[in-house]
Write an enzyme that holds these catalytic residues in place. Structure first.
Site, PDB file in Angstrom:
ATOM      1  N   ASN A 161       0.844  -1.195   0.000  1.00 22.68           N
ATOM      2  CA  ASN A 161       0.000   0.000   0.000  1.00 22.68           C
ATOM      3  C   ASN A 161       0.877   1.242   0.000  1.00 22.68           C
ATOM      4  O   ASN A 161       1.728   1.403   0.872  1.00 22.68           O
ATOM      5  CB  ASN A 161      -0.895   0.030   1.246  1.00 22.68           C
ATOM      6  N   GLU A 162       0.669   2.106  -0.980  1.00 17.72           N
ATOM      7  CA  GLU A 162       1.331   3.418  -1.012  1.00 17.72           C
ATOM      8  C   GLU A 162       2.811   3.343  -0.623  1.00 17.72           C
ATOM      9  O   GLU A 162       3.244   3.929   0.366  1.00 17.72           O
ATOM     10  CB  GLU A 162       0.584   4.409  -0.112  1.00 17.72           C
ATOM     11  N   CYS A 167      15.333   3.978   3.298  1.00 18.03           N
ATOM     12  CA  CYS A 167      16.061   3.363   4.407  1.00 18.03           C
ATOM     13  C   CYS A 167      17.558   3.595   4.225  1.00 18.03           C
ATOM     14  O   CYS A 167      18.081   3.441   3.120  1.00 18.03           O
ATOM     15  CB  CYS A 167      15.755   1.872   4.473  1.00 18.03           C
ATOM     16  N   CYS A 169      20.007   2.081   6.306  1.00 20.02           N
ATOM     17  CA  CYS A 169      20.741   1.120   7.143  1.00 20.02           C
ATOM     18  C   CYS A 169      22.001   0.634   6.409  1.00 20.02           C
ATOM     19  O   CYS A 169      22.210   0.916   5.229  1.00 20.02           O
ATOM     20  CB  CYS A 169      19.838  -0.057   7.510  1.00 20.02           C
ATOM     21  N   CYS A 172      21.348  -1.237   3.230  1.00 23.89           N
ATOM     22  CA  CYS A 172      20.969  -0.362   2.109  1.00 23.89           C
ATOM     23  C   CYS A 172      22.178   0.431   1.595  1.00 23.89           C
ATOM     24  O   CYS A 172      22.289   0.693   0.395  1.00 23.89           O
ATOM     25  CB  CYS A 172      19.838   0.575   2.521  1.00 23.89           C
ATOM     26  N   GLU A 320      -8.245   4.734  -4.515  1.00 27.46           N
ATOM     27  CA  GLU A 320      -8.801   5.331  -3.290  1.00 27.46           C
ATOM     28  C   GLU A 320      -9.272   6.742  -3.597  1.00 27.46           C
ATOM     29  O   GLU A 320      -8.600   7.492  -4.315  1.00 27.46           O
ATOM     30  CB  GLU A 320      -7.739   5.449  -2.180  1.00 27.46           C
ATOM     31  N   TRP A 328      -7.099  13.374   7.065  1.00 26.71           N
ATOM     32  CA  TRP A 328      -5.744  13.887   7.287  1.00 26.71           C
ATOM     33  C   TRP A 328      -5.555  15.309   6.779  1.00 26.71           C
ATOM     34  O   TRP A 328      -4.504  15.910   6.998  1.00 26.71           O
ATOM     35  CB  TRP A 328      -4.706  12.938   6.691  1.00 26.71           C
ATOM     36  N   GLU A 368      -7.769   6.821  11.315  1.00 28.89           N
ATOM     37  CA  GLU A 368      -8.679   6.992  10.181  1.00 28.89           C
ATOM     38  C   GLU A 368     -10.148   6.762  10.544  1.00 28.89           C
ATOM     39  O   GLU A 368     -10.986   6.604   9.663  1.00 28.89           O
ATOM     40  CB  GLU A 368      -8.224   6.076   9.033  1.00 28.89           C
ATOM     41  N   LYS A 369     -10.436   6.782  11.841  1.00 25.08           N
ATOM     42  CA  LYS A 369     -11.817   6.489  12.251  1.00 25.08           C
ATOM     43  C   LYS A 369     -12.806   7.582  11.860  1.00 25.08           C
ATOM     44  O   LYS A 369     -14.002   7.352  11.851  1.00 25.08           O
ATOM     45  CB  LYS A 369     -11.903   6.199  13.744  1.00 25.08           C
TER      46      LYS A 369
END
Ligand SMILES: [Zn+2]
Length: 679
Positions: A161-162, A167, A169, A172, A320, A328, A368-369
């Site tokens: 998702n999205e 990163c 680390c 990486c 979506e 948001w 997200e409620k």
């Protein structure tokens, strides 16, 4: 338009309808499934919903302990969906991890740019290089594909998702160095490309290279490093997507795969990522206000739809959108009457074959409620929003003929991620106010207001052989970076009879962010017939003017001081020490023309300039009509029938006179007109 009309297959094989539905989290409702799940399916059907996306963020529900899978609940909900003819967009759960993994294998946790390591939590908090994370991903995705390979509900795979973030680390870092060694033949070549002699930054060994950081090398000193890091991050997502997809592709080769994108999200070059996707999908959340400002909001939303479609040049998915408030946003404003249907048909008008929501049912907890949902906490079909969604369902059901249709365009506007990365890093001109996206959208809007269908393409498409042949007009605001092959392709386009429009801040740097020598706009100097000697940055309150054809149009922010070489001056600056010098030029070259707009202007100049240019270049409009401000028309066609979408993004009722017919549009209203396609 100079390419044949194409009729594409439906996105989900065997489902020849526009898809309508949304993200659904039955895993949040397992405790009350006997009542809630059955009610959800009833409500979905009542709203004309024919698809639901399930399994997003469900990893903890699917694998509560390492290696112990619980698929029973997913079996049940998929069976229920199949019985009710609801197609499943089935997600891999990798957007968020179960806690056991972070505890057992801390290497999966992301490291930030400041080198701090994240704690468990949030989402998109994984190291994409981590062998453990990759192994766990393969295991869960393989188990999902094997279990549901023949399930009648399975229509499409939704990967993660999205995708986003980065990163830093040690794993990486190592991978970044390996990547750089595929980009540069030697360390000397890298040092030269990145101009590391500046501030004594020359690298003596590959192992000395680290990713950008606020505490070390970054956009302050080595622009090439920052640029290559963004390219690397994009490649990491492409590689991870391909890794995640491999078991799905092997086990269910006929089920298409996507991951949902986010418009102009700056962290990934979507033109590159889209190459890996079977179908492009994206999440659209326009910031509607319910006022006259929505004309600008509508133009920008259309731009993002056109960009998303152009990534692969075929129908896409609106994965979506909010059926009401967007939680948001700082102001979670409700959709005014008509707006939900308007934004849904807008997506279809620009090439989406789906209208999907986040979310189907509002959860009881989490951030997200309070995000808009088809089914509210009240739980029935009695809400205004549910009725809005049902209205969309009914309208989409009448538009089966639109499925797979084409969106022909004579005009292309350029939007380029690599260019944006370089332009926003440069220290000069206007820091923090270059507003590349705003400039591109302003030029796009001048076509949108005329109902001119427009593609949005990047340098990789420009440089691919023959790609520009399909267009009559190419517009490239602030084409600051010229990647290899781009200037040559544009010049050939003009020579063949195309119309090209460029602006200030064009042709400054190459693909490594090194300036061109010998005068800007670098390799486009002959094409445009100008030399850009200097660029003046203006304070916010400063104004100049472009005087063109008897009108003085406001110029602001950036004014480039140019010499017309082979170009003919059309307009001139109105004031300051460069008053009278050229500010608008045209260069006739071969069969075509190349225009140059030397300063940032307001929408009034762009409307007048592109109004004339559309007529002069013989560009097709969706409707032969004068459209009121804030109203656009867009067209989809199967080659025989045109579907013309007329969309009103203003809070006033308006009428459009077209071909002897009057089209009446309510506030935030719409009309879809079918007509035979002119041959
Ligand atoms: Zn990492």
């Amino acid at each position: 338009m100079n390419r044949p009309i194409v009729r594409h297959a439906p996105i989900v094989p065997g489902v020849p309808h526009l898809l309508h539905g949304g993200d659904y989290n039955p895993d949040q409702w397992r405790a009350s499934k006997e009542t809630t799940w059955k009610e959800d399916v009833r409500l979905a059907r009542l709203a004309g919903i024919n698809t639901l996306s399930v399994g997003i963020f469900a990893w903890a529900a699917l694998e509560p302990e390492e290696g112990r899978y619980e698929f029973g609940w997913l079996d049940e909900i998929l069976d229920l969906m199949a019985e009710n003819e609801i197609t499943a967009v089935l997600a891999t759960p990798t957007g968020a991890r179960p806690g056991w993994m972070s505890r057992a294998y801390p290497e999966v946790l992301r490291v930030n740019r400041d080198r701090t390591k994240n704690r468990h939590g949030g989402r998109h908090n994984h190291c994409l290089t981590s062998p453990v994370y990759r192994e766990k991903t393969t295991a869960i995705n393989t188990a999902l594909a094997e279990r549901y390979r023949d399930h009648p509900a399975l229509g499409l795979w939704h990967l993660s998702n999205e995708y986003g973030g980065e990163c830093h680390c040690d794993l990486c870092q190592e991978r970044f160095r390996e990547y750089l060694q595929t980009r540069f033949a030697s360390l000397d070549e890298l040092n030269e490309a990145w101009w590391t002699a500046f501030w004594a930054k020359t690298y003596g060994d590959w192992s000395h290279i680290e990713s950008p950081s606020e505490h070390g090398h970054g956009e302050q000193d080595i622009h090439g490093l920052q640029l290559e890091w963004m390219r690397f991050t994009t490649e990491q997502f492409v590689d991870f997507y391909e890794h995640e997809t491999a078991p799905l592709k092997a086990i269910t080769p006929d089920v298409p795969r996507t991951t949902n994108l986010m418009g102009t999200y700056p962290g990934i070059d979507y033109f590159r990522l889209a190459q890996a996707l079977d179908v492009v999908s994206w999440d659209s959340y326009p910031e509607w206000t319910g006022t006259e400002k929505d004309a600008a909001k509508g133009a920008r939303a259309s731009f993002l739809h056109d960009l998303t479609r152009s990534l692969k040049g075929k129908p896409f998915m609106l994965m979506e959108s909010s059926p009401s408030a967007t939680n948001w946003r700082p102001v979670a404003k409700l959709h005014r009457p008509g707006v939900h249907l308007l934004q849904s048909l807008q997506a279809v008008a620009h090439g989406s074959d789906t209208v999907q929501y986040f979310q189907f049912r509002k959860g009881r907890g989490g951030s997200e409620k309070f995000h808009g949902a088809v089914v509210d906490h009240e739980g029935t079909e009695r809400t205004r929003v549910f009725q809005d969604v049902a209205e969309v369902g009914a309208r989409l059901a009448e538009l089966d003929g639109v499925v797979g249709t084409d969106t022909p365009a004579d005009v292309a506007v350029v939007y380029d991620w690599h260019l944006r990365w370089a332009l926003e890093d440069q220290k000069g001109m206007l820091q923090g106010r270059t507003d590349y996206e705003g400039a591109v959208v302003a030029h796009y809007r001048a076509f949108w207001e005329q109902g001119v269908p427009t593609d949005v393409i990047d340098s990789s498409l420009i440089a691919s052989p023959g790609y520009l042949d399909r267009y009559k007009v190419l517009v490239a605001p602030m084409l600051y970076m010229l990647r290899p092959g781009v200037a040559e392709a544009i010049d050939a386009f003009v020579q063949r009879g195309g119309t090209f429009v460029a602006t200030y801040a064009t042709g400054y740097v190459d693909e490594h962010d090194r300036t061109f020598l010998g005068g800007f706009p670098g390799p486009l100097r002959e094409t445009l017939g100008i030399w850009a000697e200097e660029i003046d940055a203006l304070y916010p309150e400063d104004r100049n003017a472009i005087e063109w054809d008897g009108t003085a149009y406001e110029a602001r922010e950036l004014c480039e001081l140019i010499h017309a070489e082979t170009a003919e001056p059309l307009g001139a600056y109105g004031s300051d020490f460069y008053a009278g010098r050229p500010a608008l030029t045209v260069n006739r070259r071969g069969e075509g023309r190349a225009y140059f707009i030397a300063a940032r202007t307001g929408d009034d100049f762009l409307a007048d300039f592109y109004g004339r240019l559309v007529a002069e270049a013989g560009v097709e409009r969706a409707l032969d009509a004068d459209l009121p401000a804030g109203v656009t028309a867009q067209v989809r066609t199967d080659g025989t029938t045109d579907f013309v979408f007329v969309l009103n993004f203003t809070p006033a009722a308006v009428t459009v006179e077209a071909g002897g017919e009057t089209i009446a549009l309510a506030p935030f209203g719409n009309a879809v007109v079918e007509r035979p396609r002119a041959q």
